[in-house]
Enzyme design. Sequence first.
Site, short mmCIF file in Angstrom:
data_model
loop_
_atom_site.label_atom_id
_atom_site.label_comp_id
_atom_site.label_asym_id
_atom_site.label_seq_id
_atom_site.Cartn_x
_atom_site.Cartn_y
_atom_site.Cartn_z
N GLY A 54 0.86 -1.19 0.00
CA GLY A 54 0.00 0.00 0.00
C GLY A 54 0.88 1.23 0.00
CB CYS A 81 5.46 -3.93 -0.05
SG CYS A 81 6.19 -2.36 -0.41
CE1 TYR A 82 1.41 0.91 5.75
CE2 TYR A 82 -0.34 -0.68 5.37
CZ TYR A 82 0.16 0.41 6.05
OH TYR A 82 -0.59 1.01 7.04
CD GLU A 171 2.74 -8.37 -5.69
OE1 GLU A 171 3.25 -9.31 -5.06
OE2 GLU A 171 2.79 -7.19 -5.30
CB SER A 223 -22.51 -7.00 -26.03
OG SER A 223 -21.35 -7.63 -25.50
N GLY A 224 -22.00 -9.92 -27.59
CA GLY A 224 -20.98 -10.56 -28.42
C GLY A 224 -19.59 -10.42 -27.82
N GLY A 225 -19.47 -9.58 -26.79
CA GLY A 225 -18.19 -9.45 -26.07
C GLY A 225 -17.95 -10.69 -25.21
CB VAL A 226 -14.91 -11.86 -23.37
CG1 VAL A 226 -14.50 -13.12 -22.64
CG2 VAL A 226 -13.97 -11.57 -24.52
CG ASP A 227 -16.86 -9.65 -19.56
OD1 ASP A 227 -15.90 -10.43 -19.79
OD2 ASP A 227 -16.71 -8.48 -19.20
CB SER A 228 -22.62 -10.45 -22.61
OG SER A 228 -22.19 -10.28 -23.95
CB SER A 229 -19.87 -14.48 -25.32
OG SER A 229 -20.12 -13.49 -26.29
#
Length: 513
Positions: A54, A81-82, A171, A223-229
């Site tokens: 942080g 770190c923090y 990370e 929508s054809g996008g990744v998430d909604s598909s």
Amino acid sequence: MSEQIVILDFGSQYTQVIARRIRECNVYSTIVRYDTPADEIAAMAPRGIILSGGPSSVYAKDAPLPDKAIFKLGVPILGICYGVQLLAHFNGGKVEKGQKREYGKGTLTVHDASCALFETLPTTLQVWNSHGDKLTKLPKDFAVVATTENSDYAVIEHRERRIFGLQFHPEVVHTPRGREVYSNFVHGICGCGKHWTMRNYLERAVADIRTQVGNERVILGLSGGVDSSVAAALLHKAIGDQLTCIFVNNGLLRAREAEVVQEVFGRNFKVKLQYEDATKLFLGKLKGVTEPEKKRKIIGKAFIDVFQAATKKAGKAKFLAQGTLYPDVIESVPIAGNPAALIKSHHNVGGLPKNMKFKLVEPLRMLFKDEVRVLGLELGLPKEIVYRQPFPGPGLAVRVLGDLTADKLRIVREADAIVVEEMKASGLYYSIWQSFAVLLPCKSVGVMGDERTYDFTICVRAVESQDGMTADWVKLPYELLEKLSTRIINEVKGVNRCVFDITSKPPGTIEWE
Ligand code: XMP
């Protein structure tokens, strides 16, 4: 979730990256606010706790501090770190302002190779540092495990209590073997198995959706996008015909986009698909509008109207499904001085009005984007959809500068198809963030054959980015640029010039608008 690691977020720009690294080890991870009470954390039955980094200093007036009872839960703790400063603060160590900020690459020398975090790792490691304050006195009963050029306490441990502190950031990609450090923590120290896989998630999610939805009907805006598909494929697997997907063609889609969606979902998956062709309506409302924000508003409002009418047509449904992802639901930690907290997610075209009385189904809300893609492949979606580049909600409207006409949309659509085709042929399409064509709002003189031309310019843009917040332009090979330019000018009627955008974000944005 049977096994999980809880990450306390102290406002690090890397908190979500830590969570993803843990999940890449096939262990579920959850991000909670830094001040979540210890009994709430205990109720989550974590196998281990990670204190994120942080931007604060533990001695600052408003320093974010955890509930100190977390140190009594008896589960392994890893402070980054923090997080190391916090270990010191609560366990009798000392932190001081470093003489100079330690930022960038460093070399870690492991002096105690028996530390479980470094099992499997060499005694010299390249690491990434980013901190100002540093530990000057070890917390009580802690031992030094490793040092760097600038820090005598780069890694510390309390072996008995299984508490570890890392001054560096395992990370980030600049710590090339950082994943193994996390793997040693979650598997070796916390004793987690490898249960978090998208195949397991799929089974669980299907069962959960069935329980939540029962016999009711669900509507989803595809929508054809990744998430909604992926959400559509998952819901369809769970509840079949109880799901109706509504796909709105706003006339601002790329070439073949509507066909691909109908092919994949309608014909292959046999999803109940309601196709709304609203091309005329959108283009009518956008006629003569040149101002970018105004275009966005018109498109956003028209979408809501069309979608609302479509849901009525689809018949009574109790649920609305959305492809909300984990980063949208994590409660952000507003800590002064943390730039990550100031960047707001933007452009939410397609957000629906509150008065739509649906209950929500959000089967992806536990997942990061990379997990959603893997889930999509598990569900049998084609790579073309799962690994497609982001495409803005207002579509090609943000890639035709100035007023929109059917002919300008045709030009940008044809040029875009060439960019996509050539980027795929070069193998670069799937490794960068975005590549596309923009139609500039002015004409210039050219010569083709014996004829003088007066036509439009297409700008090709290609960017690399982690999350769209910042971006670098991609140094495309000259041969590829040459091919793009030749093909676009030869094949797209109305274009006589092609340029390449060499602007990064900031100061530019990715889309031109
Ligand atoms: P900018 O142009 O702001 O874009 O640098 C950052 C990322 O967001 C995408 N973008 C959008 N995505 N609706 C979306 O869903 C929008 O209205 C929108 N506008 C821009 C853009 O493509 C880039 O990936």
